[in-house]
Design a protein around this motif. Structure first.
Motif, PDB file in Angstrom:
ATOM      1  N   ILE A   6      57.007  39.540  40.180  1.00  0.00           N
ATOM      2  CA  ILE A   6      56.722  38.251  39.957  1.00  0.00           C
ATOM      3  C   ILE A   6      57.442  37.586  39.260  1.00  0.00           C
ATOM      4  N   VAL A   7      57.801  36.295  39.627  1.00  0.00           N
ATOM      5  CA  VAL A   7      58.689  35.373  39.143  1.00  0.00           C
ATOM      6  C   VAL A   7      57.894  34.376  38.362  1.00  0.00           C
ATOM      7  N   GLY A  13      50.839  34.443  36.749  1.00  0.00           N
ATOM      8  CA  GLY A  13      51.626  35.624  36.717  1.00  0.00           C
ATOM      9  C   GLY A  13      51.573  36.706  35.925  1.00  0.00           C
ATOM     10  N   LEU A  14      51.356  36.499  34.770  1.00  0.00           N
ATOM     11  CA  LEU A  14      51.117  37.830  33.871  1.00  0.00           C
ATOM     12  C   LEU A  14      49.828  38.445  33.773  1.00  0.00           C
ATOM     13  N   LEU A  15      48.648  37.540  34.361  1.00  0.00           N
ATOM     14  CA  LEU A  15      47.325  38.129  34.392  1.00  0.00           C
ATOM     15  C   LEU A  15      47.708  38.948  35.597  1.00  0.00           C
ATOM     16  N   LEU A  16      48.106  38.547  36.674  1.00  0.00           N
ATOM     17  CA  LEU A  16      48.389  39.521  37.958  1.00  0.00           C
ATOM     18  C   LEU A  16      49.194  40.719  37.760  1.00  0.00           C
ATOM     19  N   LEU A  18      49.778  42.201  34.829  1.00  0.00           N
ATOM     20  CA  LEU A  18      48.946  43.220  33.855  1.00  0.00           C
ATOM     21  C   LEU A  18      47.926  43.930  34.821  1.00  0.00           C
ATOM     22  N   GLY A  19      47.187  43.048  35.550  1.00  0.00           N
ATOM     23  CA  GLY A  19      46.081  43.710  36.539  1.00  0.00           C
ATOM     24  C   GLY A  19      46.773  44.630  37.366  1.00  0.00           C
ATOM     25  N   LEU A  20      47.752  44.489  38.200  1.00  0.00           N
ATOM     26  CA  LEU A  20      48.483  45.462  38.860  1.00  0.00           C
ATOM     27  C   LEU A  20      48.982  46.552  38.460  1.00  0.00           C
ATOM     28  N   LEU A  21      49.548  46.533  37.337  1.00  0.00           N
ATOM     29  CA  LEU A  21      50.161  47.429  36.370  1.00  0.00           C
ATOM     30  C   LEU A  21      49.211  48.421  35.983  1.00  0.00           C
ATOM     31  N   GLY A  22      47.859  48.171  35.549  1.00  0.00           N
ATOM     32  CA  GLY A  22      46.692  48.824  35.321  1.00  0.00           C
ATOM     33  C   GLY A  22      46.291  49.664  36.815  1.00  0.00           C
ATOM     34  N   GLU A  23      46.671  49.135  37.972  1.00  0.00           N
ATOM     35  CA  GLU A  23      46.113  49.660  39.342  1.00  0.00           C
ATOM     36  C   GLU A  23      47.315  50.793  39.580  1.00  0.00           C
ATOM     37  N   GLY A  24      48.181  51.061  38.840  1.00  0.00           N
ATOM     38  CA  GLY A  24      49.198  52.040  39.252  1.00  0.00           C
ATOM     39  C   GLY A  24      50.451  51.273  40.087  1.00  0.00           C
ATOM     40  N   TYR A  25      50.595  50.200  40.102  1.00  0.00           N
ATOM     41  CA  TYR A  25      51.834  49.436  40.718  1.00  0.00           C
ATOM     42  C   TYR A  25      52.966  49.516  39.960  1.00  0.00           C
ATOM     43  N   ARG A  26      53.973  49.524  40.593  1.00  0.00           N
ATOM     44  CA  ARG A  26      55.276  49.140  39.685  1.00  0.00           C
ATOM     45  C   ARG A  26      55.506  47.727  39.790  1.00  0.00           C
ATOM     46  N   VAL A  27      55.521  46.951  38.644  1.00  0.00           N
ATOM     47  CA  VAL A  27      55.674  45.709  38.545  1.00  0.00           C
ATOM     48  C   VAL A  27      56.735  45.079  37.615  1.00  0.00           C
ATOM     49  N   THR A  28      57.446  44.134  38.327  1.00  0.00           N
ATOM     50  CA  THR A  28      58.708  43.550  37.505  1.00  0.00           C
ATOM     51  C   THR A  28      58.415  42.119  37.556  1.00  0.00           C
ATOM     52  N   VAL A  29      58.485  41.599  36.055  1.00  0.00           N
ATOM     53  CA  VAL A  29      58.090  40.329  35.880  1.00  0.00           C
ATOM     54  C   VAL A  29      59.524  39.665  35.443  1.00  0.00           C
ATOM     55  N   VAL A  30      59.982  38.393  36.111  1.00  0.00           N
ATOM     56  CA  VAL A  30      61.093  37.683  35.643  1.00  0.00           C
ATOM     57  C   VAL A  30      60.706  36.454  34.940  1.00  0.00           C
ATOM     58  N   SER A  31      61.061  36.351  33.571  1.00  0.00           N
ATOM     59  CA  SER A  31      60.665  35.438  32.945  1.00  0.00           C
ATOM     60  C   SER A  31      61.942  34.499  32.127  1.00  0.00           C
ATOM     61  N   GLU A  32      61.783  33.358  32.163  1.00  0.00           N
ATOM     62  CA  GLU A  32      62.866  32.521  31.592  1.00  0.00           C
ATOM     63  C   GLU A  32      63.186  32.730  30.184  1.00  0.00           C
ATOM     64  N   ARG A  33      62.056  33.054  29.463  1.00  0.00           N
ATOM     65  CA  ARG A  33      62.155  33.231  28.163  1.00  0.00           C
ATOM     66  C   ARG A  33      61.575  34.475  27.517  1.00  0.00           C
ATOM     67  N   THR A  34      61.953  34.766  26.437  1.00  0.00           N
ATOM     68  CA  THR A  34      61.400  36.232  25.969  1.00  0.00           C
ATOM     69  C   THR A  34      60.123  35.713  24.987  1.00  0.00           C
ATOM     70  N   LEU A 141      56.754  43.141  47.676  1.00  0.00           N
ATOM     71  CA  LEU A 141      56.476  41.760  47.819  1.00  0.00           C
ATOM     72  C   LEU A 141      56.838  40.768  46.453  1.00  0.00           C
ATOM     73  N   VAL A 142      57.201  39.780  46.813  1.00  0.00           N
ATOM     74  CA  VAL A 142      57.578  38.986  45.725  1.00  0.00           C
ATOM     75  C   VAL A 142      56.627  37.756  45.784  1.00  0.00           C
ATOM     76  N   LEU A 143      56.111  37.515  44.329  1.00  0.00           N
ATOM     77  CA  LEU A 143      55.329  36.399  44.200  1.00  0.00           C
ATOM     78  C   LEU A 143      55.827  35.405  43.280  1.00  0.00           C
TER      79      LEU A 143
END
Length: 407
Positions: A6-7, A13-16, A18-34, A141-143
């Motif tokens: 999720i870019v 983006g963060l809701l999705l 965290l939701g997918l993470l809780g369902e057992g998916y491997r999730v990468t978030v790309v954020s411009e800022r910390t 999948l890339v969102l």
């Protein structure tokens, strides 16, 4: 384990993620800022999250501020003319369930920290369209939930059939200020015909409970005065001047207010646009837009943060139901249409609010002064805009309802 990238690290983006993470998916978030940069940066918006969206946040265990955030209990509407001390239309109606406004700097920085704490993969980078191909080659999948900026215009072109405007319809500005003790604990909505709108509501920030004041000016009109202002005190004085000139019955909201500083105001212009959400990269891979990247609305209807939540919920449901099948273009299109089935209502509501109100809408707002049922139904549009199209689009339907409730 399926891998989702999720870019973007905003509400959608963060809701999705965290939701997918809780369902057992491997999730990468790309954020411009910390998280720290988000928390310490400029305000991101003026937002109000209504009960249907809040339910999804609560279901994911992300309602971290439930005991601190002030409840937004209703909608207070007033329409007046310059020079008139009192509005010619005025009413207040409670919401069925309180809404909430949490400073998105506070919310997004906490959610980003929570994402990492729950096992998510965070990458700090400014993704470009060229970067998307690399993510697409390694992920299932890339969102793209990177907001409403122009960097992905070529990836997700404008959908002309769903986008009636080609330029901003309002010059907008917001400021978080100290809250007066006697402030109405709901959304104060002021309308100055042919000039613009004003909104105020209580919100929770990192420094406590504040008041968010927001002006929505018709471009080139007398309230379009905030461009280029960089000093917080000067910006607040301009806000006070606009209230005195165009919404005098609401001047008490900011007359003695103080600013928290240079990061607590913003100004800009937003072009409402719906994009083709399935993007094809030059290398042939497909990516899917979500949130403001897919549907950008002017903030006038208060639906931006709510749309983001509904988008995250709809996409999560679609991904879970899809199981181990490939995330092809057909799936992506169906995923967006699932969200659009809701977002079309809020988009139409927002877009119509940007136009001069037609006679049957003014008749409805006037009737709300005398009939609490009408006021309540209009107030609930902010909570659930799906009632808008069967009711207020057609003049005869709207007038038939007024006859029904007055008999």
């Amino acid at each position: 384990m399926r891998h989702i990238v999720i870019v973007g690290a905003g509400q959608a983006g963060l809701l999705l993620a965290l939701g997918l993470l809780g369902e057992g998916y491997r999730v990468t978030v790309v954020s411009e800022r910390t998280a720290e940069q988000i928390r310490d940066g400029r305000i991101l918006s003026s937002q109000c999250v209504f009960e249907p969206a809040l339910r999804h946040e609560r279901a994911l265990g992300l309602n971290h501020w439930e005991d601190e955030v002030p409840p937004v209990v209703g909608i207070g509407f007033g329409a007046g003319l310059p020079g008139d001390a009192e509005p010619f239309i005025s009413w207040v109606s409670p919401l069925d369930d309180p809404a909430q406004s949490v400073d998105q700097r506070l919310k997004m920085s906490f959610w980003l920290t929570e994402f990492v704490a729950r096992g998510g993969d965070l990458r700090i980078a400014r993704a470009t369209p060229e970067d998307l191909a690399g993510y697409a080659r390694t992920a299932d999948l890339v969102l793209v939930a990177a907001g409403r900026g122009p960097q992905f215009d070529s990836t997700f072109p404008r959908d002309d059939s769903r986008s009636p405007y080609r330029e901003p319809q309002r010059a907008i500005t917001a400021h978080y200020v100290t809250q007066p003790n006697d402030f109405y604990q709901g959304v104060s909505f002021g309308l100055a015909p042919e000039i613009g709108e004003f909104f105020a509501l209580p919100l929770l920030t990192a420094t406590g409970i504040k008041l968010s004041i927001y002006f929505s000016a018709i471009p080139g009109g007398p309230m379009d005065v905030f461009d280029g202002v960089t000093d917080a005190d000067q910006h607040l004085k301009l806000c006070q001047d606009q209230l005195r000139a165009f919404f005098p019955w609401l001047t008490g909201l900011a007359e003695d207010a103080e600013t928290d500083g240079p990061q607590d105001f913003l100004a800009g212009r937003i072009t409402p646009i719906v994009r083709h959400a399935v993007g094809t990269l030059p290398t042939g891979e497909r990516v899917l837009a979500m949130g403001d990247t897919a549907v950008t609305n002017d903030p006038i209807g208060g639906q931006g943060a709510n749309n983001a939540v509904h988008c995250a919920r709809a996409y999560q449901e679609a991904i879970l139901e899809h199981g181990d099948l490939p995330y092809d273009a057909e799936f992506m299109a169906a995923c967006f249409e699932r969200y659009w089935d809701y977002a079309r209502h809020s988009t139409r509501f927002n877009n119509d609010l940007l136009a001069p109100p037609p006679p049957h809408v003014m008749e409805t707002l006037e009737a709300a002064q005398e009939n609490p049922r009408v006021a309540h139904r209009f107030a609930q549009l902010f909570n659930d805009p799906t009632d808008y199209e069967p009711w207020l689009i057609d003049p005869e339907t709207a007038r038939a309802y007024l006859r029904e409730v007055s008999s």
